[in-house]
Motif scaffolding. Structure first.
Motif, PDB file in Angstrom:
ATOM      1  N   THR A 120      24.999  91.967  77.663  1.00 27.66           N
ATOM      2  CA  THR A 120      23.654  92.169  78.200  1.00 27.66           C
ATOM      3  C   THR A 120      23.476  91.334  79.465  1.00 27.66           C
ATOM      4  O   THR A 120      23.735  90.122  79.464  1.00 27.66           O
ATOM      5  N   LEU A 121      23.025  92.002  80.536  1.00 30.26           N
ATOM      6  CA  LEU A 121      22.838  91.349  81.827  1.00 30.26           C
ATOM      7  C   LEU A 121      21.357  91.304  82.193  1.00 30.26           C
ATOM      8  O   LEU A 121      20.621  92.255  81.929  1.00 30.26           O
ATOM      9  N   SER A 122      20.953  90.214  82.836  1.00 26.67           N
ATOM     10  CA  SER A 122      19.590  90.142  83.377  1.00 26.67           C
ATOM     11  C   SER A 122      19.555  89.116  84.506  1.00 26.67           C
ATOM     12  O   SER A 122      20.239  88.097  84.457  1.00 26.67           O
ATOM     13  N   GLY A 123      18.767  89.443  85.539  1.00 25.57           N
ATOM     14  CA  GLY A 123      18.597  88.509  86.648  1.00 25.57           C
ATOM     15  C   GLY A 123      19.871  88.222  87.420  1.00 25.57           C
ATOM     16  O   GLY A 123      20.039  87.127  87.978  1.00 25.57           O
ATOM     17  N   TYR A 138      26.564  90.770  91.766  1.00 22.80           N
ATOM     18  CA  TYR A 138      27.205  91.966  91.200  1.00 22.80           C
ATOM     19  C   TYR A 138      27.003  91.992  89.687  1.00 22.80           C
ATOM     20  O   TYR A 138      27.299  91.021  88.996  1.00 22.80           O
ATOM     21  N   GLY A 139      26.557  93.153  89.182  1.00 21.88           N
ATOM     22  CA  GLY A 139      26.488  93.313  87.737  1.00 21.88           C
ATOM     23  C   GLY A 139      27.876  93.388  87.131  1.00 21.88           C
ATOM     24  O   GLY A 139      28.205  92.684  86.176  1.00 21.88           O
ATOM     25  N   LYS A 173      25.254  96.560  79.602  1.00 25.94           N
ATOM     26  CA  LYS A 173      23.967  97.058  80.081  1.00 25.94           C
ATOM     27  C   LYS A 173      23.112  95.919  80.619  1.00 25.94           C
ATOM     28  O   LYS A 173      23.277  94.762  80.241  1.00 25.94           O
ATOM     29  N   GLY A 174      22.191  96.306  81.512  1.00 25.57           N
ATOM     30  CA  GLY A 174      21.243  95.320  81.986  1.00 25.57           C
ATOM     31  C   GLY A 174      20.806  95.568  83.406  1.00 25.57           C
ATOM     32  O   GLY A 174      21.023  96.641  83.975  1.00 25.57           O
ATOM     33  N   VAL A 209      24.167  99.643  84.423  1.00 26.10           N
ATOM     34  CA  VAL A 209      23.653  98.508  85.182  1.00 26.10           C
ATOM     35  C   VAL A 209      22.704  99.048  86.239  1.00 26.10           C
ATOM     36  O   VAL A 209      23.078  99.902  87.049  1.00 26.10           O
ATOM     37  N   LYS A 210      21.484  98.556  86.246  1.00 25.31           N
ATOM     38  CA  LYS A 210      20.446  99.120  87.103  1.00 25.31           C
ATOM     39  C   LYS A 210      19.712  98.032  87.884  1.00 25.31           C
ATOM     40  O   LYS A 210      19.846  96.850  87.603  1.00 25.31           O
TER      41      LYS A 210
END
Length: 378
Positions: free
Chosen positions: A292-295, A299-300, A331-332, A360-361
């Protein structure tokens, strides 16, 4: 008194005196050495480090209670006897000197290193921080060498404000690091740099589980090794969870790495694989699952074969192929100025990839991707 009874009393009194005396003050004999290897030893204060180093082969349990390690000294617990336990209590501190370290070093077989409740190893890194890390400025000590640790465990340690890289894992086999906390949050505003949490090289069977990291560089960097596992991590403020950079070392093979159930927030990158321009080696069987990605600010997801001298060249080379790369449920979100996904492969150097559920958005779509395998998208 019966002579035999007298001899027994003398032997018993001798044994009692050995146990009561401080470990570092005993002059070993053949008999006392056996007893001392079975003993529990506690060391404290400004002389605790020197005493522990001197007596480390004589203690089955080494307790370090509020030890103040002198400047320029490694708390050297290498070559411990099989089965030794090391316990950190209270606050372990380190004197200031410009040197390369490490501040702590441990090696041996069936070793357990643990932190008691509330214990912290405080590097007070701000004394060295100058925004340059290992790239210049002050010479800064690395923190903890877990080299040649075999069938061993490091657990429940809290490290605060490391001057630069925290855990160097090298030459290890079947090593578990569980519930490690690395708190370098102060470095965000005070010049922390190159504060990698876990650097892994030339090791087989490394299991890093449930770490909590706030730093200014890679949360994990696997430079070489086989059967590496990184699970349940919370990574904040750094450069992401990375493979590499791979190439240009004595060992340039990464084989079977599983990174699962991790969150990466407020970092430059999320998922990252980087190989070195013009060098040779292998990256195969790497899996990122349930990430999980955020902030994310840069690069994601970033996979590049053009890394050189700490930065990309823009031209990939094929000397370190990346094969069997799996991304599953990554995702994230990234910031609007960041790039969602960037893949830069040399012709024929990336193959056998399996991507599914990658979403990734929030950022830009790269127009510079090259030679992206069919199952991936950029």
């Amino acid at each position: 008194m019966v002579p035999s009874l007298k001899l027994c009393l003398v032997a018993l009194l001798g044994a009692a005196s050995v146990q009561a005396a401080p470990a570092s003050d005993i002059v070993p004999t053949a008999a006392s050495a056996l007893e001392r290897r079975a003993s529990s030893c506690t060391f404290t204060g400004s002389k605790g480090a020197a005493s522990a180093i001197k007596a480390k082969k004589s203690c089955s349990t080494i307790t370090l209670n509020n030890v103040a390690v002198p400047a320029g000294t490694t708390l050297d617990l290498t070559g411990l006897n099989k089965g030794t336990k090391v316990i950190f209590e209270g606050e372990t501190t380190f004197g200031y000197k410009e040197w390369s370290g490490p501040l702590v070093s441990v090696s041996g077989t069936d070793i357990t290193v643990s932190g008691a409740s509330g214990a912290v190893l405080n590097g007070d890194g701000a004394r060295w921080w100058d925004g340059k890390g290992t790239n210049g400025g002050k010479t800064k000590p690395k923190f903890f060498y877990a080299h040649k640790m075999i069938n061993s465990n490091i657990q429940n340690l809290k490290v605060k404000n490391s001057p630069v890289q925290v855990f160097s894992i090298n030459g290890a086999s079947e090593l578990t690091l569980n519930k490690i906390t690395i708190d370098n949050a102060d470095g965000d505003s005070k010049g922390g740099h190159n504060t990698d949490a876990f650097d892994v090289g030339s090791s087989t069977g490394v299991y890093i589980t449930n770490p909590t990291v706030h730093n200014q560089d890679d949360c994990l960097a696997v430079n070489s090794g086989k059967n590496i596992h990184f699970t349940g991590a919370t990574c904040t403020g750094g450069h992401g969870i990375s493979i590499g950079s791979v190439g240009g070392r004595s060992d340039n093979t990464v084989d079977t790495v599983n990174i699962e159930n991790c969150s990466i927030s407020n970092s430059q990158n999320g998922v990252r694989v980087k190989t070195v321009y013009g060098e040779t080696g292998t990256v195969k069987g790497v899996t990122y699952k349930d990430i999980t990605l955020s902030g994310i600010t840069k690069y994601g997801v970033v996979i590049e074969q053009d890394y050189k001298n700490g930065s990309p060249t823009g031209t990939p080379t094929n000397g370190v192929p990346i094969t069997g790369l799996t991304l599953n449920n990554v995702k994230g979100t990234v910031s609007s100025s960041a790039t969602n996904v960037y893949v830069l492969c040399a012709s024929g150097a990336c193959s056998g990839w399996n991507w599914s559920g990658v979403s990734v958005k929030g950022g830009k779509t790269s127009s510079k991707c090259k030679n992206v395998p069919s199952s991936a998208s950029c």
